[in-house]
Design a protein around this motif. Structure first.
Motif, PDB file in Angstrom:
ATOM      1  N   LYS A 283       0.869  -1.178   0.000  1.00 31.33           N
ATOM      2  CA  LYS A 283       0.000   0.000   0.000  1.00 31.33           C
ATOM      3  C   LYS A 283       0.905   1.228   0.000  1.00 31.33           C
ATOM      4  O   LYS A 283       1.914   1.271   0.720  1.00 31.33           O
ATOM      5  N   PHE A 284       0.533   2.259  -0.784  1.00 31.72           N
ATOM      6  CA  PHE A 284       1.317   3.492  -0.869  1.00 31.72           C
ATOM      7  C   PHE A 284       0.653   4.601  -0.059  1.00 31.72           C
ATOM      8  O   PHE A 284      -0.563   4.818  -0.153  1.00 31.72           O
ATOM      9  N   HIS A 285       1.472   5.317   0.734  1.00 27.08           N
ATOM     10  CA  HIS A 285       1.004   6.422   1.568  1.00 27.08           C
ATOM     11  C   HIS A 285       1.903   7.639   1.345  1.00 27.08           C
ATOM     12  O   HIS A 285       3.132   7.500   1.304  1.00 27.08           O
ATOM     13  N   PHE A 286       1.296   8.815   1.249  1.00 23.55           N
ATOM     14  CA  PHE A 286       2.032  10.076   1.181  1.00 23.55           C
ATOM     15  C   PHE A 286       1.484  10.986   2.280  1.00 23.55           C
ATOM     16  O   PHE A 286       0.372  11.505   2.175  1.00 23.55           O
ATOM     17  N   LYS A 287       2.258  11.161   3.348  1.00 18.69           N
ATOM     18  CA  LYS A 287       1.809  11.908   4.519  1.00 18.69           C
ATOM     19  C   LYS A 287       2.262  13.363   4.410  1.00 18.69           C
ATOM     20  O   LYS A 287       3.453  13.659   4.238  1.00 18.69           O
ATOM     21  N   THR A 288       1.319  14.276   4.525  1.00 20.50           N
ATOM     22  CA  THR A 288       1.651  15.696   4.415  1.00 20.50           C
ATOM     23  C   THR A 288       2.576  16.141   5.552  1.00 20.50           C
ATOM     24  O   THR A 288       2.379  15.759   6.711  1.00 20.50           O
TER      25      THR A 288
ATOM     26  N   TYR B  86       0.798  -4.202   9.836  1.00 22.55           N
ATOM     27  CA  TYR B  86       1.673  -3.876   8.709  1.00 22.55           C
ATOM     28  C   TYR B  86       2.095  -2.410   8.853  1.00 22.55           C
ATOM     29  O   TYR B  86       1.464  -1.504   8.322  1.00 22.55           O
ATOM     30  N   PRO B  87       3.157  -2.174   9.614  1.00 21.41           N
ATOM     31  CA  PRO B  87       3.560  -0.789   9.933  1.00 21.41           C
ATOM     32  C   PRO B  87       4.065  -0.041   8.706  1.00 21.41           C
ATOM     33  O   PRO B  87       4.495  -0.634   7.710  1.00 21.41           O
ATOM     34  N   LEU B  88       4.006   1.286   8.806  1.00 22.33           N
ATOM     35  CA  LEU B  88       4.499   2.140   7.730  1.00 22.33           C
ATOM     36  C   LEU B  88       6.023   2.046   7.649  1.00 22.33           C
ATOM     37  O   LEU B  88       6.714   2.115   8.665  1.00 22.33           O
ATOM     38  N   ILE B  89       6.522   1.910   6.441  1.00 22.43           N
ATOM     39  CA  ILE B  89       7.958   1.869   6.176  1.00 22.43           C
ATOM     40  C   ILE B  89       8.312   3.102   5.346  1.00 22.43           C
ATOM     41  O   ILE B  89       7.794   3.292   4.243  1.00 22.43           O
ATOM     42  N   GLU B  90       9.184   3.944   5.873  1.00 19.38           N
ATOM     43  CA  GLU B  90       9.502   5.194   5.177  1.00 19.38           C
ATOM     44  C   GLU B  90      10.319   4.915   3.916  1.00 19.38           C
ATOM     45  O   GLU B  90      11.212   4.068   3.897  1.00 19.38           O
ATOM     46  N   VAL B  91      10.003   5.678   2.863  1.00 21.42           N
ATOM     47  CA  VAL B  91      10.652   5.490   1.561  1.00 21.42           C
ATOM     48  C   VAL B  91      11.370   6.747   1.095  1.00 21.42           C
ATOM     49  O   VAL B  91      12.546   6.703   0.706  1.00 21.42           O
TER      50      VAL B  91
END
Length: 499
Positions: free
Chosen positions: A213-218, A288-293
């Motif tokens: 899953k793709f996430h873009f956090k402001t 499924y924790p967030l993994i920074e990219v």
């Protein structure tokens, strides 16, 4: 006068004047031979192209994505190949339902799309500002969108149609809860998150597949308008998002987002209580924790909005080696429908337009001719117009091919999802809200549901009751209170009476 800066026709012929048409004498009629006049008027008639059926009102910018963390254990995609690597990006944010002239500050889901110009072709991350959607099957998408558009008789937006459809599809309650909450009306694109929403896949150089899953956090923080604040703002300007975005970038305040992924090993799919390929569900971060990219920075306003934003064509079918699809039924439908929408709206060769043209060092294909074929594609060998051929022309091959997709089960047209699971995640979301957040959501519902018939209201209350009794009761009370206010008028003795 310098000949290097003179007006010409589109064929390059100098134009003697751009002030008047050619006439027969001072008072005579305009001459048909005035081809400059005809060309000018004909081009004006063709200045507009069809607006997008969905996401017509949008705002965009250009920028850069920079890798900050190593994820090569999950993907062989070149844009993630090393920390510090930069990739050019074109963004477009949009409302879903409104036409191109609609107000920016409307309560609606926002599109959040990014085009990454990688050396292996364009990757389009085509998502929304919410991690889920209203429906999980692309077969119902045309019906859903019709409920968001204008009624064929009244030519007005129809809350009756919206809630009638949602009440028939209880999986929508998760997304509707977000839409009616504070998050349903962000103040501008800079203050909202972006999500791929769908489940995608990645594979690494070893041929191991992962669901992602793709996430873009402001990085600007979340900010939202209330309905009342938005109404006041729209009275002053309908272009608040465009103004905020353009002015921020123009003044050097470049908005940024942090990219994360959630990763699920391929073999774990199916071990959850929910379907991980269901677009109406999130993956819990505890599991499924967030993994920074990396970091996304939008730092340039396009020199021509129409060229770069209106002509921008995003499609989830645009993937690169190392990023792939999943059994997500909505994603499977969008893979076809988005690209086909662009072929209709922009033309056969829409991906050769500047906004969509890949910046990869090698772009070769065997698509032929068609309308507006304004480029060559014989790749220095006119004989190689088919494949395979004997001319050592363009051929296929990948260094790290996608591993086989493991699937099972019987072909089936019927929705076999467990309906009870549709209420679990919206219940958890509701329970996270404090009382002030709930009250604002209840009032937002009242404003949205006010025009609906009692039958539609009661059917939606039944859906909310299955989420949480307090949810249903709070919305019902707010709607009834608003109905009371609407159906009374002040009389001379200041006593409200039923009309």
């Amino acid at each position: 006068m310098s000949t290097s800066n003179r007006i010409t026709t589109t064929a390059g012929t100098p134009v003697p004047t751009n002030e008047t048409a050619k006439t027969a004498g001072k008072r005579g009629p305009t001459l048909l031979e005035d081809y400059q006049l005809i060309e000018k008027l004909a081009h004006q008639n063709r200045e507009r192209i069809p607006e997008r059926v969905v996401h017509a009102k949008g705002w965009g910018a250009q920028g850069t994505f920079t890798v900050t963390h190593d994820i090569t254990q999950y993907t062989c995609a070149s844009l993630f190949s090393e920390v510090g690597k930069k990739t050019d990006v074109l963004s477009r944010w949009s409302t879903v339902a409104g036409e191109s002239g609609a107000a920016d500050a409307e309560r609606d889901v926002r599109g959040f799309s990014l085009k990454f110009y990688t050396e292996e072709g364009n990757w389009d991350m085509v998502g929304n500002n919410t991690p889920i959607f209203f429906i999980r099957d692309g077969y119902k998408f045309p019906d859903f969108i019709r409920t968001q558009k204008r009624h064929p008789k009244t030519n007005l937006r129809s809350p009756e149609a919206m809630f009638d459809f949602w009440a028939s599809h209880p999986e929508s309650v998760h997304q509707v809860t977000i839409l009616m909450s504070d998050r349903g009306l962000p103040i501008n694109p800079m203050h909202m998150n972006g999500y791929g929403s769908h489940t995608f896949s990645m594979w690494n150089k070893k041929g191991e597949r992962f669901w992602v899953k793709f996430h873009f956090k402001t990085q600007q923080g979340h900010k939202h308008y209330t309905n009342a604040e938005a109404e006041t703002l729209i009275g002053k300007t309908r272009e608040s998002y465009q103004e905020d975005l353009f002015n921020a970038i123009d003044n050097g305040h470049f908005p940024k987002w942090t990219m994360y992924i959630q990763v699920m090993p391929e073999e774990e799919a199916g071990q959850q209580s929910y379907n991980p390929f269901d677009l109406t569900k999130v993956w819990p971060h505890d599991d499924y924790p967030l993994i920074e990219v990396g970091e996304l920075e939008m730092n340039k306003n396009p020199d021509n909005y129409f060229q770069m934003i209106e002509n921008a064509a995003y499609s989830p079918s645009n993937v690169v080696p190392g990023i792939g699809f999943s059994p997500d039924k909505m994603l499977q439908a969008r893979i076809f429908s988005y690209a086909d929408a662009h072929r209709y709206r922009l033309g056969t060769h829409y991906e050769a337009l500047p906004a969509n043209a890949p910046k990869a060092s090698v772009v070769k294909h065997y698509h032929k001719d068609g309308a507006m074929r304004f480029f060559t594609n014989d790749f220095d060998n006119a004989n190689a117009y088919y494949e395979p051929n004997q001319y050592e022309a363009a051929h296929t091959g990948l260094e790290y091919p996608e591993p086989p997709l493991k699937i099972d089960g019987d072909a089936n047209r019927y929705d076999v999802e467990d309906k009870d699971i549709d209420y679990v995640q919206p219940r958890a979301l509701f329970e996270l809200m404090d009382q002030a957040q709930r009250e604002r959501m209840f009032n937002n519902y009242a404003a949205a549901m006010g025009p609906c018939s009692d039958s539609v209201k009661n059917r939606w209350y039944s859906v909310l009751e299955k989420v949480h009794p307090d949810y249903a009761q709070g919305v019902k009370a707010a709607v009834e209170a608003l109905d009371t206010d609407v159906n009374t008028v002040p009389i001379t003795d200041d006593t409200p009476k039923e009309v």
